[in-house]
Structure formats: structure tokens, C-alpha cells
Enzyme design. Structure first.
Site, PDB file in Angstrom:
ATOM      1  N   CYS B  28     -13.830 -62.555 -22.934  1.00  0.00           N
ATOM      2  CA  CYS B  28     -12.728 -61.696 -22.494  1.00  0.00           C
ATOM      3  C   CYS B  28     -12.460 -61.944 -21.013  1.00  0.00           C
ATOM      4  O   CYS B  28     -13.184 -62.674 -20.348  1.00  0.00           O
ATOM      5  CB  CYS B  28     -13.071 -60.222 -22.719  1.00  0.00           C
ATOM      6  SG  CYS B  28     -14.510 -59.724 -21.783  1.00  0.00           S
ATOM      7  N   CYS B  31     -15.312 -61.460 -18.601  1.00  0.00           N
ATOM      8  CA  CYS B  31     -16.235 -62.603 -18.471  1.00  0.00           C
ATOM      9  C   CYS B  31     -15.713 -63.565 -17.401  1.00  0.00           C
ATOM     10  O   CYS B  31     -16.469 -64.079 -16.577  1.00  0.00           O
ATOM     11  CB  CYS B  31     -16.351 -63.373 -19.788  1.00  0.00           C
ATOM     12  SG  CYS B  31     -17.108 -62.439 -21.114  1.00  0.00           S
ATOM     13  N   ASP B 446       4.055-121.472 -13.581  1.00  0.00           N
ATOM     14  CA  ASP B 446       4.078-122.039 -12.241  1.00  0.00           C
ATOM     15  C   ASP B 446       3.043-123.173 -12.232  1.00  0.00           C
ATOM     16  O   ASP B 446       1.981-123.025 -12.810  1.00  0.00           O
ATOM     17  CB  ASP B 446       3.690-120.941 -11.244  1.00  0.00           C
ATOM     18  CG  ASP B 446       4.034-121.327  -9.824  1.00  0.00           C
ATOM     19  OD1 ASP B 446       4.733-122.334  -9.663  1.00  0.00           O
ATOM     20  OD2 ASP B 446       3.597-120.637  -8.901  1.00  0.00           O
ATOM     21  N   ASP B 643       0.933-115.045 -10.443  1.00  0.00           N
ATOM     22  CA  ASP B 643      -0.260-114.374  -9.923  1.00  0.00           C
ATOM     23  C   ASP B 643      -0.045-112.870  -9.714  1.00  0.00           C
ATOM     24  O   ASP B 643      -0.929-112.172  -9.284  1.00  0.00           O
ATOM     25  CB  ASP B 643      -0.727-115.035  -8.622  1.00  0.00           C
ATOM     26  CG  ASP B 643       0.319-114.929  -7.524  1.00  0.00           C
ATOM     27  OD1 ASP B 643       1.296-114.184  -7.713  1.00  0.00           O
ATOM     28  OD2 ASP B 643       0.159-115.593  -6.494  1.00  0.00           O
ATOM     29  N   ASP B 647       4.653-113.716  -7.172  1.00  0.00           N
ATOM     30  CA  ASP B 647       5.662-113.942  -8.201  1.00  0.00           C
ATOM     31  C   ASP B 647       6.287-112.648  -8.696  1.00  0.00           C
ATOM     32  O   ASP B 647       6.983-112.656  -9.706  1.00  0.00           O
ATOM     33  CB  ASP B 647       5.022-114.671  -9.396  1.00  0.00           C
ATOM     34  CG  ASP B 647       4.424-116.001  -8.977  1.00  0.00           C
ATOM     35  OD1 ASP B 647       5.001-116.637  -8.083  1.00  0.00           O
ATOM     36  OD2 ASP B 647       3.392-116.386  -9.530  1.00  0.00           O
TER      37      ASP B 647
END
Lengths: 126, 761
Positions: B28, B31, B446, B643, B647
Site C-alpha cells: 500500500c 509501505c 573503396d 570506414d 565516407d
């Protein structure tokens, strides 16, 4: 000619079909996110065979924190997917998963389970 | 991924941390207040709020004063439980789940089987009170075995959503309740149904066996499904398990074992021989070799000494290492990889859009079809059997419909395919990238660094008359000694290999793209391209240049005091696997294009050697994106491999960007696919993976749609008028259970995908 029982069954079926459509596709209640001063707006989302709340209204332009707690054990609900935002999370049962979303542009963002059967909507408004 | 994704953020002061803890045991709001008070009283806690709805405690604390363990202990002392995130908990939950499923299945079979035997004996095993026995046997099946299905269905309906549980619960519930009423109050059924089954007071039919068998088959299906799902997620689980759950931290010279979640940036972490490394960091003490194959796919161990980076999840070799933690928790490279894969697995493939739309309305539509089926059979069937036929066919519709097969078709294949990709060092960023990759017809590579080793080397030295090769090299190396250009490195490396004594230039100027000019021992040395020599009025190098270019080498010309003295031929050797990979790509029906900033000659030589279809030579870095656009204008769907940094524009321009050799840097956004290892073999693997995964998704979707499109009408009795076929709910449930299992099994085939084996080119 239909007898009276058949008329009753057919009428009942039509009513049941209409109720089904309205139940699943009818208007839904909307819940607003809590706003934190200077921070993200927060929403607690419970996953228990469905989403509670399933219509969440947030302010556009402010980051959103979704605190998700899944309490069910159905395989259906173990993933939460916000497809439009490219977010997908696995939800362990009984643990809170916080999903941080960026500031959203105005619009509706659906969230679903991994199988798209359970559905909810995040609505960003200005 | 941690179950609680602790948003752990440092304050500018550097010691404050925010941690989210999952608190269980609260019943509840009182708590919640008690837990909040308990945590607030822990020394070092600055702020604390407990949310009862989400069972979450958000704590801001000083990491120098307290720890997550201390917070958890304080909550435990108050009679509750705060969970420190641990990856294994999810697995334990899954295991408990499976045990429960197995028990419920056993009960369903044990009690359901006699019911089916009694019902199927067609009176041979009949005895007084047999219907009551069937009711008694079916009850535990419905309550215990089917309980979770009914609870889940109720939960879904409360949220006005609908899943498979709703369909199964409605179907079995209707059959069971009808049968209970027929057993307890048979006269009602007989009266209500104008004579019932067989008419004139005969006992109405009961369908306990249908209810029990459907529950049993659904559970069997779920059991098989859960096994298959577990296997589908194996790849990610194995990746996550690479990092240990305990780390050894060095504090004031004392070693202390702490949970992984408590390691902080800046901590000194100790790794002993044979242990796996817990977090990312840089070595401060010790030497060792580390196996990083699980992360980068590089098979050779990497030597580590002070200053070297180490990564979570990699395996330490024979030395002891002390390193400073640089990235912890979800910031480690391993977790980044896991997150990329997990996110990608959850993204939606464009191909699945229709399935998503259908899944969203599937259950309500099936409910409408079941209602229509009931009404139609009630009106059309003979009066004495109309209620049972209407009920049975409506139940068959409810239990044969399988939204799971449809819902699992795409995610299951993505999960297995992307997980397998991660194991092979192929990271796919999203389902859309995967789908795009499956449709690629042209691959642009490439040359330098992708097809070649990226380490140019001197192949040949031509000296003008009156000069030796060594003299030419010595002068060129001296002039180039201050240059960082790769060709300059090659010249210096060759001079060093030949043991030449290279001097230092008195002066040095470099013209990018042309060459260098230097004073060496009082002589003016030019080293560079033809353009440079022409600009200084130096001629005579044409023949040597032609010889080297014809051989596919890049000519570097050398002149001293205005006279040409020699030419150095430089080539960048192809990668070992390049020819095999190009061959693989071509055998996949792909058009392979090479682009390079290099001259036509060397470019053509590499293309010839590797079997490449088309070459774009002399392309400047800024022109790569233009090449991609040119190919797209020809109607090609282009994948660009680069890479991922230089690029980026071309990768973004392409239909699919593939970043190669990203190692542990996976957060590169320009590419849809990242190859973790600097091995070109990942490329055909990635494209093959994409094609195979998409094929599996298409098969899954086809069968899931076909199954439902055919199954539902048959179950509704649409073929009864033509063939006399009706589907019993029991058979319908078998079909439904098998449909989602078959989708999963089909997806699991992707686990067997292999990288193309390296072959001699």
C-alpha cells in the site's frame, strides 16, 4: 421463417457484435504526463494484459520518461515497441524499465507489444 | 540489458549518482512512504522518491559515502526488497516460468486424457454418472492448467485490448459452461433446444473433452514456443553473459570484489589471468594478451600494456592487468553492441506493415466472425442440433485463429537473424536496413583500405642513367622523412628495409596532391607526381612512368637540382580475402564497383586481379557520394562500403551504408550495417544474412496469413455445404498450436548461417 428463439439469437448476436466493436474500438480515456520543473515529463505505464493508461498525452517539445512496469507473464507483452521512434525494449516481469524519449514533435506515436496485438498511443500536443 | 535500467547520472561534483531500484513487498501507499523514509535516512542519500504504482525508488546519493548494496540492505532491514540489477534474474524468471508451464501441461494431460478417451469411445465406455466424472476431471484442467490463460484474458479485457488468451478463454469457457449446464441441468438444454441431441429427452451432448484438450494443446504449443523463443534469443544472451557479474576493484592497495553494477568510472580494476574483463578502460599496470574475438571477430589475441584500451566481455590471457575504468554499465562497448541488436530486433520491417495492421484488429475481428458463425449455424442447422453445432463451430473459430503466428512472423526471424549476425560480427541497425540490404543489386567498394590492405609498399625502383636504386631511394626518403603521406611512409619503410642511411632535410615544403620539395645535403630534391615535375620544368620521366603504370603501380617521381633521377613504383597489396569476397558477391548476382582516388592504371590492375565489373578512378573523397548518385540514376540499388567516418556522406547517400572495421565503435550512425571486424568477408555474410532473413520473414508471413485465411472459414463451417467438412475444436487447437511453433522453427533455421570460409584467392 425464423422462430422466436432464432430471432432472439440473431438479435442478440447483432447486439453482441455492436458491443464488441464499441468495446475494442470506442473512445478511450486520456491520461496526462506529470511535468517536472526543468526536467522531463514522466509517465508510469503498467503492462498487465494491456497498457494502463493506453492513451497518454504529453507536451510536445519536452523530453518524456516512460516508467514501464510489466506485471503479467504473457509472452505477448514482454516487448514494448515504439516503432515511429525506433525504440524497442524487453520488459522483465516485476521490474521497472525507464525509457527515455526525446522531445517529440506534435503528433500521435503508437506503442505496441512485439506482436502488435496490445496497443497504446502517446499523443504529443503543443 | 539490466532489468532496471538505472539512469545513473553524475552531477558536476562528480560524486552524486541517481539510481532507480525496483522495490518489491510493498502492499500500500504506507509501505511506499516507509521505504522512502528508510532510504532517506541512509547516510549519503540526498534525495529519494518512491512510486508505489511502479514499485520504483529513485535515489540520488553520494557514491563516496554509500553504495547500491547499502541502499538494498537498508530496504531489506525495513522488511522489503530492493533489487540490484542483475542480468541473471530474467533468466531465473524464465526458468521458473517454464517449470510452471510444464506442471500445468502435465496436469492438463493427466486429467484431460481420460476425458478425451471417455468422450471418444462413442458409448463403449459409458457408465452411469460418466458425465459427472468428465466434469470432475475437466475442472482441474480449467482451473489450474487454464487459470493463467483466463487471468490473462481478463486482464486484457479490462484494458479493452485483446490477445490470444481472450480467444482461447472464450472458446474453452463457452464449451465448458455449456457442458456444465448440460450435465447439471440436462432438462434445460433439452427444453431449450427442442429435444436436444437425439430428441425426446435424450441427454444433451457435452464437450468437456474439447475444453480440456484445447487447454492441453494450447499449453503444449506454448511450451514448445517458449523453448523455441529461448533458442531464438540465445545469441544476445550469450553476448550479455560475456561480462562477469563480479569485478575486482583496487582501493588503497587492497583488492575488493564488488558487484558489476557498483564499478564506477575511474575505479582501478584488477583482472587476473583467464578472467573476462568486466568494464571498458585503459591499462595502467601489467602486460597481457587479450582475446577480443567475441567482440571484434579478430582471431589473434591482442597484446596489452600500459595505455592500451581493454573492453568488457573480452578474455584476459596469461598476465595480470590493472586498468582504470572508463566506461561502465550500459556505456561499455559490449552493452552498446547488445543495445544496437536489441533495438534493431524490435524495429519494424516495412514488409510487416500489413501484418501489424492485421494483428491490431485480429482478435476483435475473430470475435465478430465467431458471433456471426454462431448466429448463422443456429438459424441454418436442423432444429435438434442447432445449439450444439452453433456452439462448436463458434468455438472452433475462436481456437483456430492464431494471431501469434502472424505476430511472431517478423520479430522471430529478426531476432534470430540479427542475433546470428552479431555473433558473426555483423551489426544491422534496423529492420528497414535489413530489408534494404536484401534488395541491393550493386556494391560499391573503396579501393584503398577496403579491397587493399591500406598499407602501400614499394614494389620497384627505376633509376636514371648514372644513378643507382639506392641513391634514388636515399634521396627520396630524406626528402619525405617529414611527410605523413602513406606513399612517403612506403618510401621510408623501403629505405629502412634496405638498410639505407637516410639524412634529414635542411628545409621541406609539401604541396598536397602534388608532392614535396626539400633541401637534402645542399641539393634541391623534388619527390611527387608528374604534375609537380611539369610545374618545375623537369622532364624525361615519361618512359619510366609508363612502365610502372602499366604494371599497376603508382609512380612517385624523383628529381635532383632540376633533373629527373628516378621513379619509385608503389602498390597497395590486395587484402587476402578480397578476390574471394568479390567472387562471392558476383555469385550472389551483385554488380561490383570499385572507386578510388588513384590513377586509372593501378585501379584497373586491382580491378582485373579481383574480377571487378566497373571502376571509377581519380575520385576525390568529396566525389564518392556523386558516384553513388550516378549509379542510383542508372536505376541501381546501391550499397556503399566504407570506414564509416570519411565516407559518411557516401554511406548516407547509398541505399545501404556498410561501415567496415568499426571494431568496438558501434555508434556510427551513417551506416545501416556495421561490420565489427576489418575483414571483408563480413560483407557477403551481411548481405546473405539480409536476404535469408527476409526470405524467412516472407515465408512466415505467407504461412501465417494462409493458415488463418484458410483455417478460420473452414472452422466456421463454410465448406460444410460443399464437402460436409466441419472442424472439431480439438483439431482446431492442434492446428493453432502448431502454427506459431512452425513460424518459430522456420526462423530458427537462421542460426545455422555461416560466414564464407576464407579461400586462397
Amino acid at each position: 421463417m425464423l422462430d422466436s428463439i432464432e430471432v432472439g439469437v440473431v438479435s442478440g448476436s447483432v447486439l453482441a457484435a455492436a458491443a464488441t466493436v464499441l468495446f475494442f474500438f470506442g473512445p478511450r480515456q486520456r491520461t496526462r504526463a506529470r511535468s517536472e520543473v526543468g526536467g522531463a515529463q514522466e509517465v508510469d505505464l503498467m503492462v498487465d494484459g494491456g497498457y494502463r493508461p493506453d492513451r497518454i498525452v504529453v507536451r510536445a517539445g519536452v523530453p518524456v520518461k516512460l516508467n514501464v512496469l510489466r506485471t503479467d507473464r504473457s509472452a505477448c507483452s514482454e516487448q514494448l515497441v515504439l516503432g515511429d521512434l525506433g525504440v524497442s525494449r524487453t520488459l522483465p516481469t516485476g521490474r521497472v524499465v525507464t525509457i527515455e524519449l526525446p522531445a517529440l514533435t506534435p503528433g500521435a506515436y503508437d506503442f505496441t507489444c512485439g506482436m502488435s496485438m496490445l496497443r497504446g498511443r502517446l499523443i504529443a500536443e503543443v | 540489458m539490466n532489468a532496471v535500467e538505472a539512469a545513473s547520472s553524475r552531477s558536476p561534483a562528480g560524486a552524486l549518482e541517481r539510481m532507480d531500484l525496483a522495490v518489491s513487498g510493498m502492499t500500500c501507499a504506507a509501505c511506499a512512504r516507509r521505504v522512502e523514509r528508510t532510504l532517506s535516512e541512509v547516510e549519503g542519500v540526498q534525495e529519494c522518491s518512491v512510486n508505489f504504482a511502479t514499485r520504483r525508488a529513485s535515489v540520488l546519493f553520494d557514491a563516496r559515502t554509500t553504495s547500491v548494496s547499502a541502499l538494498a540492505h537498508a530496504v531489506a532491514d525495513a522488511g522489503y526488497r530492493a533489487e540490484v540489477p542483475q542480468a541473471s534474474t530474467a533468466e531465473e524468471t524464465d526458468a521458473a516460468e517454464e517449470r510452471g508451464l510444464r506442471r500445468r501441461l502435465a496436469v492438463a494431460v493427466l486429467f484431460g486424457l481420460p476425458v478425451v478417451v471417455l468422450a471418444m469411445s462413442h458409448g463403449a465406455l459409458d457408465f452411469t454418472g460418466s458425465t459427472w466424472v468428465q466434469l470432475g476431471l475437466t475442472l482441474p484442467v480449467m482451473v489450474y492448467s487454464g487459470g493463467p490463460i483466463f487471468r490473462a484474458a481478463w486482464a486484457a479485457l479490462r484494458h479493452r485490448s485483446a490477445d490470444m488468451n481472450v480467444l482461447v478463454a472464450l472458446g474453452t469457457g463457452a464449451a465448458f459452461i455449456y457442458s456444465v449446464v448440460a450435465t447439471v441441468w440436462p432438462t434445460f438444454m433439452v427444453a431449450g433446444d427442442h429435444g436436444g441431441h437425439g430428441g425426446h429427452g435424450a441427454a444433451p451432448p457435452i464437450y468437456f473433452e474439447a475444453a480440456a484438450a484445447v487447454i492441453a494443446f494450447v499449453l503444449l504449443g506454448r511450451f514448445l514456443e517458449s523453448r523455441a523463443r529461448t533458442r531464438a534469443g540465445d545469441a544476445i544472451r550469450r553476448l550479455q553473459a560475456l561480462a562477469p557479474s563480479i569485478a575486482t576493484v583496487l582501493e588503497n592497495g587492497v583488492e575488493r570484489e564488488v558487484p558489476l553494477a557498483e564499478v564506477r568510472v575511474g575505479d582501478r580494476v584488477v583482472v587476473r589471468p583467464g578472467q573476462s574483463i568486466p568494464v571498458d578502460g585503459s591499462v595502467v599496470d601489467g602486460t597481457s594478451s587479450v582475446d577480443e574475438s567475441m567482440l571484434t571477430g579478430e582471431s589473434l589475441p591482442v597484446e596489452k600494456a600500459a595505455g592500451a584500451e581493454v573492453f568488457a566481455g573480452t578474455m584476459n590471457g596469461t598476465g595480470r592487468l590493472v586498468f582504470r575504468a572508463a566506461k561502465v554499465g550500459s556505456d561499455t562497448a559490449l552493452q552498446q553492441i547488445v543495445q544496437v541488436v536489441e533495438r534493431a530486433q524490435g524495429t519494424k520491417a516495412p514488409i510487416a506493415r500489413l501484418a501489424d495492421v492485421v494483428s491490431g484488429v485480429f482478435t476483435p475481428v475473430v470475435l465478430l466472425i465467431a458471433i456471426a458463425t454462431f448466429a448463422a449455424w443456429f438459424v441454418l442447422a436442423p432444429e435438434e442440433t442447432r445449439l450444439t453445432m452453433a456452439l462448436l463451430n463458434a468455438v472452433a473459430v475462436l481456437v483456430i485463429a492464431c494471431p501469434c503466428a502472424l505476430g511472431l512472423a517478423t520479430p522471430a526471424a529478426l531476432m534470430v537473424g540479427m542475433g546470428r549476425g552479431a555473433q558473426l560480427g555483423v551489426l544491422v541497425k534496423s529492420a528497414a536496413s535489413l530489408e534494404g540490404a536484401s534488395r541491393i543489386d550493386t556494391v560499391v567498394l573503396d579501393k584503398t583500405g577496403t579491397l587493399t590492405q591500406g598499407r602501400p609498399a614499394v614494389v620497384r625502383v627505376l633509376a636514371a642513367s648514372g644513378m643507382t636504386e639506392e641513391e634514388v631511394l636515399t634521396l627520396a626518403a630524406a626528402a619525405e622523412s617529414a611527410s605523413e603521406h602513406p606513399l612517403a611512409r612506403a618510401v621510408l619503410s623501403e629505405a629502412s628495409n634496405r638498410g639505407l642511411k637516410v639524412g634529414t632535410p635542411e628545409s621541406f615544403t609539401s604541396t598536397p596532391g602534388h608532392g614535396v620539395e626539400a633541401q637534402v645535403g645542399g641539393r634541391r630534391v623534388l619527390v611527387g607526381s608528374r604534375r609537380m615535375l611539369d610545374g618545375r620544368g623537369v622532364s624525361g620521366s615519361e618512359d619510366a612512368e609508363r612502365v610502372l603504370t602499366t604494371d599497376g603501380q603508382t609512380p612517385v617521381l624523383v628529381a635532383v637540382d632540376g633533373r629527373w633521377v628516378g621513379a619509385i613504383g608503389i602498390a597497395d597489396p590486395e587484402r587476402e580475402e578480397a578476390a574471394t569476397v568479390v567472387q562471392s558477391l558476383r555469385s550472389m548476382g551483385l554488380h561490383v564497383v570499385m572507386l578510388t582516388g588513384d590513377h586509372e592504371g593501378p585501379a584497373a590492375r586491382v580491378a582485373r586481379a579481383l574480377g571487378i565489373d566497373r571502376v571509377f578512378a581519380g575520385v576525390l573523397p568529396s566525389g564518392k557520394a556523386h558516384v553513388v548518385r550516378t549509379l542510383q540514376a542508372e536505376g541501381r540499388r546501391v550499397a556503399m562500403v566504407g570506414d564509416g567516418v570519411n565516407d559518411a556522406p557516401a554511406l548516407a547517400e547509398a541505399d545501404l551504408g556498410v561501415a567496415m572495421g568499426t571494431g568496438t565503435d558501434v555508434a556510427r550512425d551513417a551506416a545501416g550495417v556495421a561490420l565489427l571486424r576489418s575483414d571483408l568477408r563480413g560483407l557477403p555474410a551481411a548481405l546473405g544474412l539480409a536476404r535469408t532473413t527476409m526470405r524467412v520473414i516472407r515465408q512466415n508471413l505467407f504461412w501465417a496469413f494462409l493458415y488463418n485465411v484458410l483455417g478460420i472459414p473452414v472452422a466456421a463451417g463454410l465448406l460444410y455445404g460443399l464437402t460436409g467438412w466441419l472442424l472439431s475444436p480439438m483439431l482446431a487447437s492442434v492446428a493453432m498450436s502448431l502454427s506459431s511453433v512452425s513460424v518459430l522453427l522456420n526462423s530458427l533455421r537462421l542460426r545455422r548461417l555461416r560466414l564464407p570460409a576464407p579461400q586462397a584467392a
